[in-house]
Design an enzyme around this catalytic site. Structure first.
Site, short mmCIF file in Angstrom:
data_model
loop_
_atom_site.label_atom_id
_atom_site.label_comp_id
_atom_site.label_asym_id
_atom_site.label_seq_id
_atom_site.Cartn_x
_atom_site.Cartn_y
_atom_site.Cartn_z
N SER A 38 0.77 -1.02 -0.08
CA SER A 38 -0.10 0.01 -0.09
C SER A 38 0.98 1.19 0.08
O SER A 38 1.56 1.57 -1.05
CB SER A 38 -1.01 0.02 1.17
OG SER A 38 -2.02 0.83 1.21
N ASP A 86 10.19 5.73 -10.11
CA ASP A 86 9.73 6.62 -11.16
C ASP A 86 10.75 7.76 -11.53
O ASP A 86 11.08 8.10 -12.69
CB ASP A 86 8.39 6.71 -11.22
CG ASP A 86 7.45 5.79 -11.38
OD1 ASP A 86 7.92 4.46 -11.76
OD2 ASP A 86 6.30 5.82 -11.07
N LYS A 110 -0.78 -4.56 -3.03
CA LYS A 110 -2.23 -3.90 -2.56
C LYS A 110 -2.22 -2.52 -3.17
O LYS A 110 -1.84 -1.48 -2.50
CB LYS A 110 -2.42 -4.17 -1.11
CG LYS A 110 -3.77 -3.35 -0.77
CD LYS A 110 -3.78 -3.43 0.62
CE LYS A 110 -5.33 -3.21 1.27
NZ LYS A 110 -5.64 -1.77 0.77
#
Length: 715
Positions: free
Chosen positions: A481, A492, A506
């Protein structure tokens, strides 16, 4: 925005009751008539709630799934599995009989018709009672411990019993194994058979008593879990009593030792170690360890195999400062393995106090230079939300704590920083965003798509950067999460390197909703007129009609890729025993799939592709000559072998005794091999088992970060 996104690994915590051991045992199925006093029946409240839950999941949840033949098949399989996961109870004839409901159980529930679901539950309950009574009789039967027979304790990979006789034979062997196991614990030459029989009679009588106390609310909880699991593993309905306990975070947390539990194959299984608690500090307990007996202080052990989870929890939790001893069957080992005794002093676990902590590690390079690396361990993304809302200038949060730690590490002039998110199940979304901001200048961090497909981009708006040097994030299969949002953003942006094993996957958001909001005034009057069926221990203030935790949104990385299902893949990956097919979101059949949306407008900080490739080359070269790495691979292979094969246990006293001694020797040799690798004193026979706390993954990660520092300096 504050979202508690902690992994819902404990979702069936309240649901699975564990009626252990036995069932049909040769008796013919009875027709369950309405006037039969052993038959559980749904209440008017159950019927209305079932109908409304189906409607909510069809019309208002993120996935929006309507009842159908295919959904019915999943609900049917889920219900059978939750009742008889180990295939101990039902015969193939039972399954064939109940299969008449296989294609229509979800459509029936949409109409408020629970007759087929309760038929299945009642059949199970009936079988359990019949066979526990049979088991009690078998305790006094004659058993030949010199005869060579084989017993399979975990049958989930086998077919259903083909006949009542095959089922009876299995449970005859189960009782024989129980008696033999107790016999092998006796002192040499001492006959304690009468004591062992009394121990087993007490165990099975207790189980029989628990089964007979099962009520329609228990049955309804099983049934609703089977339905919600068919739609989404993180969507759950809780009846009033369970809803209150869930919201108070009590029953799903082992007060005293700090662990979250679930029932698997009739055993209380550890599914999460809570940071800061006694289990976390002791370092002995691991994920998937099974607690088979409990003792208070120095008292006698009480067997808890097959107990209801709430009954087992009551034995384990206790006042702060008191001692509890647990008899543990280590993860991956068969029931015949030698249990490990763990002694813990209970504490009051305050989850909000799971704070970030730092250490400074030193690593020597090939050139003889010493590198100082700051390691920040973060067990969850936390915030004192009440303090934040009140405007308390000293409120506690993840970002504030890590910011102070980074200030200290800057002052101490460390060469690099590692953020350890292993086993971090999530927490506050806002903290994940703000923590990312400590390592980047302002920019997008995560995207959230709601039930209407609207996408909201959450950004860090603070230009300041607390750490601009070499940075790495360490994750594993239980990083989930908010952890995945943070690690994905760092990856990224090219802000650092990600190390470890693939994360949980998740990528969904849940909201807890009082079911009373969905039930019409007319239905509420009907329910109250009929008399709502509640547990006698339903807490005051519990939601009258229960609560549904429903999935309402999905997370996406700034590059457009969902964190759902796939999770975050490390730049340099370490092997792990926790494989994707058994652990994490990808192991859930009804989990939402991975997908991709449009990328946000962001600029990479750096392109680390060439550096990552070089780091992997250096890492692979080290691993070729690493005895610890070879040990890790062998350990993983052994664990997976134990998990994947059907283990047969000998019921010959001489043979089982030999197998246990061989296993003890094998375990001692394994630990000694690891101690030898670290130049530590070996574990000698007769001595207590030493605690082994070496962290090879972290040690090698520090070597990778040391190489990272060098390569960045050269670049």
């Amino acid at each position: 925005m504050f979202l508690n996104n902690t992994i819902n690994m404990f979702k069936n915590l309240f649901v699975l009751l564990a009626f252990v051991t036995v069932l049909a045992c040769g008796s013919k199925p009875r027709v369950l008539l309405d006037e039969d006093t052993t038959t559980l029946k749904p209440s008017k409240q159950h019927e209305v709630i079932a109908k409304d839950v189906v409607s909510i999941l069809q019309n208002y949840s993120y996935k929006k799934v309507a009842p159908s033949d295919s959904i019915s098949q999943i609900v049917f399989d889920n219900l059978i599995k939750s009742l008889d996961e180990g295939k101990y109870y039902f015969t193939q004839a039972d399954i064939d009989d109940m299969s008449q409901f296989r294609n229509n159980i979800s459509q029936d529930m949409a109409k408020g018709d629970l007759s087929s679901a309760f038929y299945i539950f009642n059949k199970f309950n009936q079988r359990a009672i019949e066979c526990l009574e049979y088991a009690l009789k078998q305790i006094d039967a004659a058993h030949d411990f010199s005869k060579e027979e084989k017993y399979v304790s975990f049958r989930d990979k086998l077919d259903w019993f083909k006949s009542d006789q095959e089922l009876k034979d299995h449970w005859r062997k189960r009782i024989k194994f129980d008696l033999l196991s107790l016999k092998l614990t006796s002192a040499e030459g001492k006959d304690e058979s009468a004591k062992h029989k009394e121990t087993l009679k007490k165990r099975y009588s207790n189980l029989l008593s628990q089964v007979k106390k099962t009520n329609s609310n228990d049955a309804f909880q099983y049934i609703m879990a089977a339905y919600t699991d068919a739609i989404d593993p993180h969507t759950t309905y809780y009846n009033p009593a369970f809803a209150q306990r869930f919201n108070e975070d009590m029953s799903n947390t082992l007060e005293g030792i700090g662990a979250r539990l679930q029932l698997e194959n009739d055993m209380v299984t550890i599914k999460e170690i809570i940071a800061g608690g006694p289990a976390y500090k002791d370092k002995t307990l691991k994920i998937d360890d099974r607690i088979i007996a409990v003792a208070q202080g120095d008292g006698e052990f009480e067997d808890i195999i097959g107990w209801r989870l709430d009954a087992a929890v009551a034995k384990i939790k206790g006042p702060k400062g008191t001692v509890v001893r647990l008899k543990i069957l280590p993860a991956g080992q068969d029931i015949s393995a030698q249990p490990v005794i763990v002694k813990l002093t209970r504490e009051k676990i305050i989850i909000e106090e799971e704070s970030a902590k730092k250490t400074i590690k030193t690593v020597k390079g090939d050139d003889g230079k010493t590198y100082r690396i700051g390691v920040i361990t973060l067990p969850k993304f936390y915030i004192d939300f009440e303090g934040y809302r009140r405007g308390d200038p000293n409120y506690k949060s993840t970002t504030r704590d890590v910011s102070r730690i980074l200030d200290t590490l800057n002052q101490e002039k460390v060469d690099a920083v590692v953020l350890d998110l292993r086993n971090n199940g999530g927490g506050s979304l806002q903290e994940a965003i703000e923590l990312t901001g400590l390592f980047i200048e302002k920019g997008p961090v995560v995207q959230v798509r709601g039930v209407r497909n609207d996408v909201e981009v959450h950004e860090d708006r603070d230009n300041s950067v607390k750490w601009s040097g070499p940075f790495a994030v360490l994750i594993n299969r239980f990083s989930a999460s908010a952890s995945e949002i943070f690690a994905g953003a760092i990856q990224d942006y090219g802000r650092g390197i990600i190390l470890g094993s693939p994360s949980y996957g998740k990528g969904t958001v849940q909201s807890a909703v009082d079911m009373g909001r969905f039930i019409s005034p007319t239905d509420k009057l009907k329910i109250r007129a009929a008399g709502a069926t509640k547990d006698q221990d339903t807490p005051v203030g519990a939601p009258e009609f229960g609560q549904i935790n429903v999935t309402i949104a999905k997370f996406y990385r700034i590059n457009g890729s969902s964190t759902q299902h796939k999770g975050v893949h490390p730049d340099i990956e370490f092997p792990t025993q926790f494989t994707a097919d058994k652990y994490g979101e990808s192991s859930e059949p009804a989990a939402l799939p991975w997908d991709q949306i449009k990328s946000t407008n962001y600029s990479k900080i750096a392109d680390l592709t060439s550096i990552k490739n070089k780091l992997k080359e250096l890492h692979d070269a080290r691993m070729k000559n690493s005895d610890e790495y070879k040990f890790l691979l062998e350990d993983i292979a052994e664990f997976q072998k134990m998990q994947n094969e059907v283990t047969e246990i000998s019921l010959s006293e001489a043979q089982l005794k030999k197998e246990r001694e061989d296993n003890k020797t094998k375990n001692r040799n394994r630990i000694n091999r690891l101690l030898e690798l670290h130049n530590m004193p070996l574990w000698k026979e007769g001595e207590p088992q030493p605690k082994v706390e070496f962290d090879f993954i972290l040690d090698e990660s520090l070597n990778i970060v040391k190489d990272f520092v060098n390569l960045l300096a050269k670049k």
